[in-house]
Scaffold this motif. Structure first.
Motif, PDB file in Angstrom:
ATOM      1  N   CYS A 298       0.848  -1.192   0.000  1.00 31.29           N
ATOM      2  CA  CYS A 298       0.000   0.000   0.000  1.00 31.29           C
ATOM      3  C   CYS A 298       0.893   1.256   0.000  1.00 31.29           C
ATOM      4  O   CYS A 298       2.010   1.225   0.511  1.00 31.29           O
ATOM      5  CB  CYS A 298      -0.832   0.090   1.278  1.00 31.29           C
ATOM      6  N   THR A 300       3.316   4.242  -0.246  1.00 30.50           N
ATOM      7  CA  THR A 300       4.691   4.356  -0.717  1.00 30.50           C
ATOM      8  C   THR A 300       5.300   2.980  -0.987  1.00 30.50           C
ATOM      9  O   THR A 300       6.062   2.800  -1.947  1.00 30.50           O
ATOM     10  CB  THR A 300       5.493   5.127   0.352  1.00 30.50           C
ATOM     11  N   ALA A 301       4.965   2.011  -0.154  1.00 33.16           N
ATOM     12  CA  ALA A 301       5.508   0.659  -0.348  1.00 33.16           C
ATOM     13  C   ALA A 301       5.051   0.089  -1.693  1.00 33.16           C
ATOM     14  O   ALA A 301       5.793  -0.654  -2.356  1.00 33.16           O
ATOM     15  CB  ALA A 301       5.047  -0.248   0.793  1.00 33.16           C
ATOM     16  N   ILE A 344       5.299  -5.895   0.813  1.00 36.11           N
ATOM     17  CA  ILE A 344       6.192  -4.817   1.254  1.00 36.11           C
ATOM     18  C   ILE A 344       5.417  -3.920   2.214  1.00 36.11           C
ATOM     19  O   ILE A 344       4.331  -3.445   1.889  1.00 36.11           O
ATOM     20  CB  ILE A 344       6.692  -3.958   0.071  1.00 36.11           C
ATOM     21  N   SER A 345       5.976  -3.694   3.394  1.00 35.57           N
ATOM     22  CA  SER A 345       5.304  -2.846   4.381  1.00 35.57           C
ATOM     23  C   SER A 345       6.328  -2.361   5.397  1.00 35.57           C
ATOM     24  O   SER A 345       6.906  -3.170   6.121  1.00 35.57           O
ATOM     25  CB  SER A 345       4.225  -3.660   5.099  1.00 35.57           C
ATOM     26  N   GLN A 346       6.559  -1.038   5.429  1.00 35.13           N
ATOM     27  CA  GLN A 346       7.577  -0.564   6.381  1.00 35.13           C
ATOM     28  C   GLN A 346       7.182  -0.923   7.815  1.00 35.13           C
ATOM     29  O   GLN A 346       7.997  -1.373   8.583  1.00 35.13           O
ATOM     30  CB  GLN A 346       7.887   0.930   6.203  1.00 35.13           C
ATOM     31  N   GLY A 348       4.996  -3.230   8.762  1.00 33.69           N
ATOM     32  CA  GLY A 348       4.691  -4.652   8.952  1.00 33.69           C
ATOM     33  C   GLY A 348       3.337  -4.870   9.591  1.00 33.69           C
ATOM     34  O   GLY A 348       3.009  -5.975  10.026  1.00 33.69           O
ATOM     35  N   THR A 350       0.301  -2.996   8.290  1.00 32.47           N
ATOM     36  CA  THR A 350      -0.806  -2.485   7.478  1.00 32.47           C
ATOM     37  C   THR A 350      -1.853  -3.576   7.278  1.00 32.47           C
ATOM     38  O   THR A 350      -1.550  -4.670   6.784  1.00 32.47           O
ATOM     39  CB  THR A 350      -0.256  -1.965   6.139  1.00 32.47           C
ATOM     40  N   VAL A 396       5.486  10.817   9.425  1.00 33.21           N
ATOM     41  CA  VAL A 396       4.449  10.005   8.779  1.00 33.21           C
ATOM     42  C   VAL A 396       4.802   9.748   7.311  1.00 33.21           C
ATOM     43  O   VAL A 396       4.657   8.630   6.804  1.00 33.21           O
ATOM     44  CB  VAL A 396       3.060  10.688   8.922  1.00 33.21           C
ATOM     45  N   GLN A 405      13.389   0.064   0.944  1.00 36.13           N
ATOM     46  CA  GLN A 405      12.534  -0.933   0.259  1.00 36.13           C
ATOM     47  C   GLN A 405      13.000  -1.096  -1.184  1.00 36.13           C
ATOM     48  O   GLN A 405      13.029  -2.211  -1.727  1.00 36.13           O
ATOM     49  CB  GLN A 405      11.068  -0.476   0.261  1.00 36.13           C
ATOM     50  N   GLU A 486       0.999  14.508   0.323  1.00 37.37           N
ATOM     51  CA  GLU A 486       0.894  14.092   1.731  1.00 37.37           C
ATOM     52  C   GLU A 486       1.213  15.225   2.690  1.00 37.37           C
ATOM     53  O   GLU A 486       0.529  15.401   3.690  1.00 37.37           O
ATOM     54  CB  GLU A 486       1.878  12.942   2.027  1.00 37.37           C
ATOM     55  N   LYS A 601       0.765   6.904  10.350  1.00 39.09           N
ATOM     56  CA  LYS A 601       2.001   6.208   9.970  1.00 39.09           C
ATOM     57  C   LYS A 601       1.736   4.747   9.682  1.00 39.09           C
ATOM     58  O   LYS A 601       2.311   4.156   8.787  1.00 39.09           O
ATOM     59  CB  LYS A 601       3.002   6.339  11.119  1.00 39.09           C
ATOM     60  N   VAL A 603      -1.313   2.052   9.169  1.00 41.61           N
ATOM     61  CA  VAL A 603      -2.762   1.980   8.957  1.00 41.61           C
ATOM     62  C   VAL A 603      -3.246   0.571   9.291  1.00 41.61           C
ATOM     63  O   VAL A 603      -3.252  -0.320   8.450  1.00 41.61           O
ATOM     64  CB  VAL A 603      -3.132   2.396   7.518  1.00 41.61           C
TER      65      VAL A 603
HETATM   66  C1  G6P Z   1       0.341   4.828   5.433  1.00 42.76           C
HETATM   67  C2  G6P Z   1       1.582   5.677   5.543  1.00 42.76           C
HETATM   68  C3  G6P Z   1       2.379   5.587   4.245  1.00 42.76           C
HETATM   69  C4  G6P Z   1       2.704   4.129   3.938  1.00 42.76           C
HETATM   70  C5  G6P Z   1       1.433   3.279   3.883  1.00 42.76           C
HETATM   71  C6  G6P Z   1       1.770   1.805   3.849  1.00 42.76           C
HETATM   72  O1  G6P Z   1      -0.520   5.382   4.493  1.00 42.76           O
HETATM   73  O2  G6P Z   1       1.252   7.022   5.810  1.00 42.76           O
HETATM   74  O3  G6P Z   1       3.593   6.300   4.392  1.00 42.76           O
HETATM   75  O4  G6P Z   1       3.353   4.058   2.709  1.00 42.76           O
HETATM   76  O5  G6P Z   1       0.658   3.475   5.073  1.00 42.76           O
HETATM   77  O6  G6P Z   1       2.405   1.492   5.056  1.00 42.76           O
HETATM   78  P1  G6P Z   1       3.374   0.280   5.280  1.00 42.76           P
HETATM   79  O7  G6P Z   1       3.723   0.344   6.735  1.00 42.76           O
HETATM   80  O8  G6P Z   1       2.596  -0.964   4.940  1.00 42.76           O
HETATM   81  O9  G6P Z   1       4.551   0.441   4.385  1.00 42.76           O
END
Ligand code: G6P
Length: 606
Positions: A298, A300-301, A344-346, A348, A350, A396, A405, A486, A601, A603
């Motif tokens: 989702c 940016t990822a 991909i999820s910064q 982990g 989402t 965020v 990534q 954003e 940050k 979701v």
């Molecule tokens: C939110 C953040 C974004 C991020 C997205 C996916 O919308 O504000 O910066 O890219 O979630 O998050 P993740 O943790 O799965 O990479």
């Protein structure tokens, strides 16, 4: 998203809770509250708005004690308001609960509880929880919580206190993160590690379904059947200063500048002395067996995934799709055990990406997670994990998590190509060596900061901007545009250069700002035609080029020239100036850069 903290020990709990909530502010919230044992009573104070509102309330009422729970809420069920804020309590105020996540069956639980005489003050899903605990309470809060959560469908991390059992915290985790910080004569709970870092680095990671009973001197963890779980705390290696601004005005600027290091750390984790990329956990048969790859992510990822697709197909020749996780899970994807799904999820955490992981596993696909957070839900559920080493990202808007990534995508594509022998080692070495040089390259990219500052002053008053690119530059443009909207709230859209004539050119008028990314010598002449098309209609055109393409673009209004790199790697070098552009445009506008409105940050709702 929402944040949870809890404390039990000998210190002033309210102070510790407020400090912990402050360190979780980056998760995004619209109200906050605490509940603390004060003498023999639980006192609950909660307030809509920022933490300073809660702080002001706490100055008016004395809330002193040694055990308590705190929460920052990001509204899902019910508007942001004092009443909808957490902690929520039983009617007599003797049971207080903080909750992250969503209770999916809360409506039917409300009906059932109302039929038993319970009344509700808030519109939240959470309020069913203290009532359920109260319904089962028979002198043992652990048993009551265990019975209460057996009714809950959905995701929940909970912190619970009960007036009849002072100085005890109950913590529950199910599909929403919660950790326990183990101190000396004091213990903590938190939804995220930074909240406990000032006190301890020893952390218990709860698993889904686990319930912990915590006092200042003990941590006892049980599974959902009430059986004791043997678990030892793990030591986390995050420094406290890493979670602070380090002299920069905003976390975002600090994190932009941390990218050379973050990229170097991520590279080092998989490749040493220029040798082959190493990937534990993949045997040769598995790697050569994948017939198809699907990347799920989702925000940016997802943009990192779009780059990943092109790089994997180019280097490793494996057909690759990229899907938004929120679409993937409902589109009945064709998955089987010859497929690799990369999530991909910064964070982990989402929710949609996690659901995609579960679906892929259910259908027999092999799941590789690329995430920045150790112990996160996605990392724990995937078959294999590639941790990026970006360090904590507080702002965020994602910057260093994104570039790491991208690095993960390149390393994985190289690994696949090496294993499957799709290109000659000498061809792969060219890309690998330039990738290994990326930390130094990014240092020189950062030297463009002065030029970007100047450019941002020219354009920050605009209300609309358009981004253009072709091939990988198109993907880089998508991320640049997302970053801008954003944090600066400027409307912006991205188009592939070739699509311009199929509609968007109708929007171009005198002074419209068009930002074109053009780093590929092979197609920069085509890009230049698109730039001329909009210039002829009065656009103010800014080109992000590199040394080999800059000469092609003579008629633009402004040009930023980035260092030359292998054409496959340009999304990394373009990301940094586009992040700086978004930052300085938002800065000139005076926006709340690290905490943009309406965004979170992590979701963890769908
Ligand atoms: C939110 C953040 C974004 C991020 C997205 C996916 O919308 O504000 O910066 O890219 O979630 O998050 P993740 O943790 O799965 O990479």
């Amino acid at each position: 998203m929402c944040g949870i903290v809890g404390y039990t020990g000998n210190k002033n709990a309210t102070e510790i809770l407020m400090k912990g909530l402050k360190s979780l502010e980056y998760r995004g919230y619209d109200s906050a509250g605490v509940a603390v044992f004060t003498g023999s009573k639980i006192k609950t104070v909660k307030e809509k708005g920022r933490l300073k509102n809660l702080k002001a309330m706490l100055l008016e009422t004395s809330v002193e004690g040694n055990t308590g729970i705190g929460h920052t809420r990001w509204a899902t069920h019910g508007v942001p308001s004092d009443i909808n804020s957490h902690p929520h309590t039983s009617e007599d105020g003797k049971i207080a609960v903080v909750h992250n996540g969503i209770i999916e069956n809360y409506e039917e639980l409300r009906v059932m509880l109302k039929s038993k005489g319970y009344t509700f003050k808030s519109e939240t899903d959470t309020e069913v929880i203290p009532h359920l605990i109260d319904m089962y309470y028979d002198g043992d809060v652990f048993c009551a919580v265990k019975k209460a959560v057996s009714h809950l469908d959905g995701s929940y991390a909970l912190g619970v206190i009960c007036e009849n059992e002072p100085d005890k915290l109950i913590a529950v985790r199910n599909r929403s993160p919660l950790i326990i910080g183990a101190g000396e004569g004091e213990n903590f709970i938190a939804s995220d590690i930074p909240a406990v870092l000032p006190y301890t680095r020893n952390v218990f990671f709860l698993d889904d379904g686990e319930i912990a009973v915590i006092t200042k001197g003990s941590v006892n963890i049980y599974d959902s059947d009430g059986q004791a779980v043997e678990k030892l705390p793990e030591t986390v290696n995050l420094s406290e200063t890493a979670a602070q601004k380090g002299g920069y005005e905003h976390f975002m600027l600090k994190e932009i500048h941390e990218q050379p290091k973050a990229v170097a750390d991520t590279l080092r984790s998989r490749i040493s002395n220029g040798k082959n990329v190493k990937f534990d956990g993949f045997d040769a048969e598995t790697v050569t067996g994948f017939e198809k790859i699907c990347i799920v992510a989702c925000g940016t990822a997802y943009h990192a995934g779009l780059v990943g697709k092109m790089v994997i197909e180019k280097l490793a020749k494996v057909p690759t799709d990229v899907e938004l996780a929120s679409e993937f899970r409902y589109n009945e994807p064709l998955l089987d055990n010859n497929m690799l799904v990369i999530a991909i999820s910064q964070s982990g955490e989402t929710a949609d990406t996690l659901a995609g992981v579960r679906l892929a596993k259910e259908k027999g696909a092999y799941v590789l997670a690329i995430t920045n957070v150790a112990g996160s839900s996605i990392s724990r559920e995937a078959d294999n994990v590639f941790y990026t080493y970006a360090g904590p990202e507080i702002s965020v808007a994602s910057t260093k998590a994104y570039t790491t990534q991208l690095v993960a995508m390149y390393l994985f594509a190289l690994f696949l190509a090496e294993s499957r022998k799709t290109l000659k080692p000498t061809e792969l070495d060219i890309v690998k060596n330039e990738l290994l040089n990326m930390p130094e390259t990014l240092e020189s990219v950062l030297e463009l900061e002065g030029e970007i500052k100047r450019l941002s002053k020219e354009i920050y008053k605009e209300t609309d901007m358009y981004f253009l690119g072709r091939g990988l530059d198109y993907k880089a443009a998508m991320e640049g545009s997302l970053k801008l909207k954003e944090i600066s709230y400027i409307h912006s859209e991205t188009y592939a250069g070739g699509e311009l004539k199929h509609g968007p050119i109708a929007l171009i008028e005198e002074g419209t700002v068009v930002i074109a990314i053009s780093t590929n010598k092979e197609i920069c002449a085509k890009m230049d035609s698109n730039i001329k098309e909009v210039t002829a209609r009065g656009a103010y055109t800014v080109v992000f080029a590199n040394e080999s393409t800059a000469t092609q673009h003579k008629e633009c209004s402004d040009i930023i020239t980035m260092p030359e790199v292998n054409p496959l790697l340009t999304p990394i070098t373009s990301a940094v100036p586009l992040q700086l552009l978004a930052y300085y445009v938002a800065y000139n506008k005076g926006e709340a850069i690290d905490k943009p409105r309406n965004l979170a940050k992590s979701v963890t709702v769908e």
